[in-house]
Design a protein around this motif. Structure first.
Motif: not given
Length: 478
Positions: A126-136, A119-122
Motif C-alpha cells: 500500500r502506497g499511493n495505491g495498493t498493488i498485490a501479487a500471489s504465487q503457488k 503453498y500460496i503466498v500473497k
C-alpha cells in the motif's frame, strides 16, 4: 460553437493523458514475486525452505504477507501472515512455520507427510495505491528408501530350458519408489525371456538358459534417495558343453595323440557343466569295448599298450540335467625320437620358411634367365659336345641334349663336328681345354668326326616302325 468543440477536445485529450500516466505508473510500480517453478521435494522429518523474493518500484507505507496451505480437494487454510515484518501466526501452526524476512520466504520444520500440498503466498503493498501479487508452490514430501532385498523363486535352482526363475524386490521404507533391475552392473531391459511386473518390482525369466547366469541386483530410488540390493546369482543347471581331451605330453593333431614309446601320458577330459560332470573312460579294442576308469583323468603307459594304435572314448554325464556327451580319440605309440622330430618340423620358424622359398625362387628365376638367353644358340650344345663328352657318350648327347636346345626338333637337324685330342696328363681322359688355338703343337694327334643329322620321312605307311624313326648318321673320319 467552434470554441465549445475545441474545449471538449482539450478535455478529452487531457483525460487520455491522465489515463496513460496512471497506467504507466501502475506498470512501473507493479509487484513481482519470484518462486520456484518446479515441485519442491522435501524429506520427512527434515526442515524445508521455500524461497520467495518480491520487488516493486513505488513508495510503500505498508507491506502485508500472507501464506496459505492447500491440500488436494480442500480449501486453502491460513498458515501465518505479517504486516511490516510483524508476524501473526495461526495458533494451530505457531511453532511449525517461520517467516524469514526481509523477503517472503517460509521455513517448515519439521516436515511431515501431511504437509504435502500447495503453498500460496500473497503480497500486498500500500502506497499511493495498493498493488498485490500471489504465487503457488507445490511441495512433495518423500520418505527415503531403505535397502532393498531380492528373493529368488525357486531358491534351489532350475534346469535350463525346463524351469523358470522369479526375482522379487522389496523395500521396507520409501515413497514413490522406482525399481530397476541390474545384471552384471548394467541395466536390464525387457527381452524375449525377460518380463517385468507393472511396477518393475518383479522379474520373470522364461525359459531359463545358460546365458542367464550372472549377478543380479535391484536398484530402488525416489526423488530424495537411492539404494541397491545385495548381488544375487540364481542357480542354473546346464551342460555338458564343449567336451574335449587334452594331454600333458606327445603330439596332438585333431583327435590323434602321438606319444613316444616308454612315456607315461596323462589325459584330461573336461566339459562345461553345472553341477560338475561324472566322467567315464572306455577303451575300444577290435569290436569290443570296456570301461577302464572313472574320473576326469586317465594315465596311459605307452610301453604297456599291446597295440601301436589304441582307440579311447571319454564320456561325461550331468546327473541333474540328465544330459551326456562323449568324444573319441586315438593314441599312436611311436619309437623314441619321431615325436621330437615332428615337433621340430612343426616348430620351424616362419622366417626360415620364407627365406627358403625366397632362395628357391631366386635360383629358379636365374636358371630360367640363362636358359632363355642361350636357348637359340646351337653352337653352345656343340661346344659342350666337343670338349666335355668322349665319343662313347656322343650318342647320348645327341639323344638327350640336342632336343633341349629348341622347342621344335626340326631346328636340330644339321651338321655337327666332334673333335678330340689327347690329354697330356692322362691319355684315357678327354681334355677340358678350349678348341686349340694358334699355339697348338704340330704333330699332336687330333681326331675329328663330322655328323650330319637329317630328317627321314617314310613314303609308305607299310614300312617298318623302326625305319620311320631312324636318324641317318654319315661319318667322315679325318
Amino acid at each position: 460553437l467552434a470554441l465549445r468543440f475545441s474545449g471538449v477536445s482539450v478535455c478529452v485529450l487531457g483525460l487520455f493523458i491522465c489515463l496513460f500516466f496512471h497506467f504507466y505508473a501502475g506498470i512501473c510500480s507493479a509487484l513481482k514475486l519470484t518462486v520456484p517453478s518446479h515441485t519442491i521435494h522435501g524429506i520427512e522429518g527434515q526442515p524445508l525452505h521455500l524461497s520467495v523474493d518480491y520487488n516493486f518500484n513505488a513508495t510503500a507505507s505498508e507491506i502485508q504477507i500472507i501464506w496459505l496451505f492447500e491440500r488436494s480437494q480442500s480449501n486453502p487454510k491460513y498458515v501465518l501472515g505479517s504486516v511490516n515484518q510483524r508476524v501473526v501466526p495461526d495458533l494451530e501452526y505457531q511453532d511449525k512455520f517461520t517467516l524469514i524476512p526481509p523477503n517472503a520466504s517460509l521455513r517448515i520444520n519439521p516436515l511431515h507427510l501431511s504437509d504435502e500440498g500447495n503453498y500460496i503466498v500473497k503480497v500486498n503493498v500500500r502506497g499511493n495505491g495498493t498493488i498485490a501479487a500471489s504465487q503457488k508452490i507445490q511441495v512433495a514430501v518423500d520418505v527415503p528408501v531403505s535397502k532393498p532385498t531380492v528373493r529368488t523363486e525357486p531358491s534351489s535352482g532350475v534346469v535350463e530350458y525346463v524351469g523358470n526363475i522369479t526375482l522379487k524386490c522389496t523395500v521396507d521404507r520409501g515413497t514413490r519408489v522406482v525399481y530397476q533391475w541390474m545384471k552384471n552392473g548394467k541395466r536390464l531391459h525387457a527381452g524375449p525371456n525377460y518380463t517385468f511386473s507393472s511396477n518393475n518390482a518383479t522379474l520373470l525369466i522364461v525359459p531359463v538358459v545358460k546365458e542367464d547366469i550372472g549377478n543380479y541386483s535391484c536398484l530402488v530410488s525416489n526423488p530424495v534417495s537411492a539404494m541397491e540390493s545385495e548381488i544375487i546369482a540364481p542357480t542354473i543347471y546346464y551342460g555338458p558343453y564343449g567336451l574335449k581331451v587334452k594331454s600333458d605330453k606327445g603330439l596332438n593333431i585333431g583327435t590323434v595323440f602321438t606319444v613316444d614309446m616308454g612315456e607315461v601320458v596323462l589325459f584330461d577330459c573336461s566339459a562345461d557343466s553345472n553341477p560338475p560332470n561324472t566322467y567315464l573312460w572306455i577303451q575300444r579294442d577290435d569290436n569290443t569295448t570296456q570301461v577302464i576308469k572313472y574320473g576326469p583323468h586317465l594315465e596311459v603307459v605307452s610301453d604297456k599298450v599291446a597295440q601301436k594304435t589304441v582307440d579311447y572314448m571319454c564320456c561325461a554325464f550331468n546327473n541333474v540335467t540328465g544330459k551326456r556327451d562323449q568324444t573319441h580319440f586315438t593314441v599312436v605309440v611311436m619309437s623314441v625320437g619321431l615325436e621330437k622330430l615332428a615337433q621340430k618340423g612343426k616348430s620351424l620358424s616362419s622366417l626360415a620358411v620364407i627365406t627358403g622359398i625366397s632362395l628357391f625362387l631366386i635360383l629358379a628365376m636365374t636358371f630360367l634367365f640363362l636358359w632363355k638367353r642361350y636357348q637359340p644358340h646351337k653352337g653352345m650344345a656343340k661346344y659342350f659336345a666337343r670338349h666335355y663328352f668322349p665319343s662313347s657318350y656322343y650318342i647320348s648327347f645327341l639323344i638327350f641334349v640336342l632336343p633341349l636346345g629348341h622347342e621344335s626338333a626340326s631346328d636340330d637337324f644339321g651338321i655337327y663336328e666332334f673333335i678330340t685330342f689327347p690329354d697330356l696328363t692322362s691319355g684315357s681322359r678327354v681334355s677340358n681345354q678350349s678348341v686349340p688355338g694358334p699355339d697348338f703343337v704340330a704333330g699332336q694327334d687330333m681326331l675329328s668326326t663330322v655328323y650330319e643329322v637329317i630328317q627321314h620321312i617314310p613314303e609308305q605307311p607299310q614300312q617298318d616302325h623302326q625305319q620311320s624313326s631312324n636318324i641317318a648318321l654319315n661319318e667322315n673320319s679325318h
